[in-house]
Enzyme design. Structure first.
Site, PDB file in Angstrom:
ATOM      1  N   ASN A   4       5.968  -8.242  -2.546  1.00 44.71           N
ATOM      2  CA  ASN A   4       5.599  -8.973  -1.329  1.00 44.71           C
ATOM      3  C   ASN A   4       6.687  -9.799  -1.196  1.00 44.71           C
ATOM      4  O   ASN A   4       6.129 -10.657  -0.433  1.00 44.71           O
ATOM      5  CB  ASN A   4       4.158  -8.544  -0.308  1.00 44.71           C
ATOM      6  CG  ASN A   4       3.342  -7.117  -0.404  1.00 44.71           C
ATOM      7  OD1 ASN A   4       4.488  -5.977  -0.451  1.00 44.71           O
ATOM      8  ND2 ASN A   4       2.792  -6.907   0.385  1.00 44.71           N
ATOM      9  N   SER A  27       0.825  -0.974  -0.092  1.00 38.25           N
ATOM     10  CA  SER A  27       0.185   0.403  -0.503  1.00 38.25           C
ATOM     11  C   SER A  27       0.541   1.326   0.045  1.00 38.25           C
ATOM     12  O   SER A  27       0.212   2.545  -0.203  1.00 38.25           O
ATOM     13  CB  SER A  27      -1.050  -0.300   1.561  1.00 38.25           C
ATOM     14  OG  SER A  27      -0.943  -1.462   1.608  1.00 38.25           O
ATOM     15  N   HIS A  48      -6.356  -4.241  -5.307  1.00 38.21           N
ATOM     16  CA  HIS A  48      -6.658  -3.976  -3.755  1.00 38.21           C
ATOM     17  C   HIS A  48      -7.301  -2.424  -3.636  1.00 38.21           C
ATOM     18  O   HIS A  48      -6.653  -1.322  -4.468  1.00 38.21           O
ATOM     19  CB  HIS A  48      -5.204  -3.911  -3.592  1.00 38.21           C
ATOM     20  CG  HIS A  48      -5.743  -4.326  -2.373  1.00 38.21           C
ATOM     21  ND1 HIS A  48      -5.023  -3.394  -0.774  1.00 38.21           N
ATOM     22  CD2 HIS A  48      -5.498  -5.726  -1.497  1.00 38.21           C
ATOM     23  CE1 HIS A  48      -5.230  -4.350   0.178  1.00 38.21           C
ATOM     24  NE2 HIS A  48      -5.536  -5.422   0.161  1.00 38.21           N
TER      25      HIS A  48
HETATM   26  N1  PLP Z   1      -1.979  -5.497  -3.562  1.00 40.81           N
HETATM   27  C1  PLP Z   1      -2.813  -6.499  -3.484  1.00 40.81           C
HETATM   28  C2  PLP Z   1      -3.018  -6.894  -5.267  1.00 40.81           C
HETATM   29  C3  PLP Z   1      -2.419  -7.312  -2.515  1.00 40.81           C
HETATM   30  O1  PLP Z   1      -3.402  -8.444  -2.800  1.00 40.81           O
HETATM   31  C4  PLP Z   1      -2.680  -6.866  -1.122  1.00 40.81           C
HETATM   32  C5  PLP Z   1      -2.956  -7.537  -0.311  1.00 40.81           C
HETATM   33  O2  PLP Z   1      -3.221  -8.767  -0.193  1.00 40.81           O
HETATM   34  C6  PLP Z   1      -2.089  -5.708  -1.236  1.00 40.81           C
HETATM   35  C7  PLP Z   1      -1.637  -4.990  -2.215  1.00 40.81           C
HETATM   36  C8  PLP Z   1      -1.889  -4.651   0.142  1.00 40.81           C
HETATM   37  O3  PLP Z   1      -0.918  -5.586   0.428  1.00 40.81           O
HETATM   38  P1  PLP Z   1       0.227  -4.578   2.144  1.00 40.81           P
HETATM   39  O4  PLP Z   1      -0.568  -5.750   3.176  1.00 40.81           O
HETATM   40  O5  PLP Z   1       1.565  -5.224   1.808  1.00 40.81           O
HETATM   41  O6  PLP Z   1      -0.108  -3.192   1.814  1.00 40.81           O
END
Ligand code: PLP
Length: 480
Positions: A300, A149, A192
């Site tokens: 990640n 994020s 997301h």
């Molecule tokens: N983007 C995608 C495609 C995701 O699936 C997720 C979480 O599952 C995120 C962003 C958010 O991830 P983070 O918790 O590292 O911000």
């Protein structure tokens, strides 16, 4: 606590952790506690006098474990994985002992420099374009952030700075607020929720564009939206393409989107939070075809590459838009080597100020597993996903939703959404396995993610038997 006690406590904890993880399958995946369960179990305020570490250890099973959703269990199929491995746990111990805060090079030279090199190692493992790597000698490079994020927001801020800089150069008298009010960013409606939030936090309009029948954002949809907005006097400046969407693990058509972004001079960020780990395997890199046109890319390792939370790795083609445009430099942070471009002060690449020594866990994991075993880990999870998909195909009561490409299988009972809502609720109420649902275009379905380092074929069989059993119950209910 003196050093003798520390050693006893830590050794005890290592034993506990090893036993906990190796027997995790035996614990219920979902806790049975109710909200508010914890407060009555511990005193109202901190103890006045020191307690023995043995008492603290005893409270782990009494207070903590009853309220743990077991993310590392092979019965956990919800969300996406939260990575875990012994090398990463040990690296976190060392990082906690060093306890440096790497906001500038001088504050923690090894923290800064190991991060640069690890992002090069990892970038090479993914076969990222050379310009993203610090070792290329160009402006590009990588950074470890807390999560995907933040990467989306950082890239948005970079894109915003870039377009403002360009327009101010072309029209020196233009008011910056007037520019911001006209900016517009894009992603698919499958991105997301953090992407939409990045728009809100960044103070710009963000449009969620429709996807095709395979849940992908297509270049023509983006092109039409950009044209429509330009015609209305808006200024398109930022696009987020998702590789591996959260609901269904679909992949935007990067090849087409990249061409549009380049033609329209719009910043392209790639959010591959979960799926990015798969690109360490050459056979999955077709999914990131077109990456050479991206300005930034993030995934990640803390999801699917055995590195514990938090570790989100982001690469930027040109970090200068972020580094130079949000730069506040008080005297107490100045140091003599900061002018050398070879050593970044990483606080300029992120939203928070402080940052931990997260590259240690990447280093430990990459060395102690080796690329081969990391690839084997990804391939094994994908094989288990296909095992589960084959179970579904063998039972005509079920249907698979979307394609099974990586470690996520989306499925439903053929029939109404209500029936599938019932199926999910009954599965999770029984608490033997844990799944979550998603809905796209009014179609409700269940998501089955392979998440655990301990997953074996017998576990997939176990989960399938449970789903089949509950499905039988749901189908036996009288139809209303
Ligand atoms: N983007 C995608 C495609 C995701 O699936 C997720 C979480 O599952 C995120 C962003 C958010 O991830 P983070 O918790 O590292 O911000």
């Amino acid at each position: 606590m003196d050093v003798t006690e520390f050693k006893e406590f830590a050794q005890n904890m290592v034993e506990y952790v090893a036993q906990y993880l190796e027997t995790i399958k035996e614990r219920p995946v979902l806790p049975s506690v109710e909200p508010g369960y914890l407060r009555p179990l511990i005193p109202d305020s901190a103890p006045e006098n020191p307690e023995r570490w043995q008492n603290v250890m005893e409270d782990i099973e009494r207070v903590i474990m009853p309220g743990i959703t077991q993310w590392q269990s092979p019965r956990f199929h919800a969300y996406f994985p939260s990575a875990n491995s012994y090398p990463a746990i040990v690296a976190d111990m060392l990082s906690d002992a060093i306890a440096c805060i790497g906001f500038s090079w001088i504050a923690a030279p090894a923290c800064t420099e190991l991060e640069m090199v690890m992002l090069d190692w990892l970038g090479k493992m993914l076969d990222l374009p050379e310009e993203f790597l610090a070792c290329s000698g160009g402006p590009g490079g990588g950074v470890i952030l807390g999560n995907a994020s933040q990467a989306t927001l950082v890239a948005l801020l970079g894109a915003k700075a870039k377009i403002i800089q360009k327009l101010k150069k072309e029209y020196p008298e233009i008011d910056e607020n007037a520019i911001v009010s006209k900016l517009v960013a894009y992603s698919s409606d499958q991105a997301h929720c953090s992407v939409e939030r990045a728009g809100l936090l960044g103070g710009v309009r963000l449009r969620l564009l429709p996807t095709d029948d395979e849940y992908k954002l297509r270049g023509s949809t983006l092109q039409d939206a950009i044209q429509e907005d330009r015609d209305k006097g808006f200024m398109p400046f930022y696009v987020v393409a998702t590789l591996g969407t959260t609901s269904i693990c679909s992949f935007d058509n990067l090849d087409e989107i990249g061409v549009v972004c380049q033609k329209e001079n719009v910043w392209l960020h790639i959010d591959a939070a979960y799926a990015g780990a798969a690109f360490i395997c050459p056979e999955y890199r077709y999914l990131m075809r077109g990456i050479e046109r991206a300005d930034s890319f993030d995934f990640n390792p803390h999801k699917w590459m055995l590195v514990t939370f938090d570790c989100s790795t982001m690469w930027l083609r040109n970090p200068e838009y972020i580094v130079n445009n949000y730069n506040v430099d008080p005297l107490y942070l100045k140091h003599i080597r900061e002018q050398k471009p070879a050593v970044p002060d990483y606080r300029h690449w992120q939203i928070p100020f402080g940052r931990g020594f997260r590259s240690l866990k990447l280093w430990f994991v990459m060395r102690i597993y080796g690329v081969k075993n990391l690839q084997a880990y990804i391939r094994n999870h994908i094989a288990h996903a296909h095992e589960f998909a084959n179970f579904l195909r063998s039972d005509s009561r079920f249907e698979i939703v979307g394609d099974v490409i990586l470690g996520l299988v989306c499925f439903r009972l053929k029939g109404s959404n209500e029936m599938n809502e019932e199926l999910l609720e009954k599965i999770n109420t029984r608490g033997k396995i844990f799944l979550v649902a998603a809905k796209i275009k009014d179609l409700f379905f269940l998501r089955f993610a392979i998440c655990s380092r301990y997953t074996q074929s017998a576990d997939i069989q176990f989960s399938w038997d449970e789903i089949k059993y509950v499905a039988g119950q749901v189908l036996a209910l009288p139809k209303i």
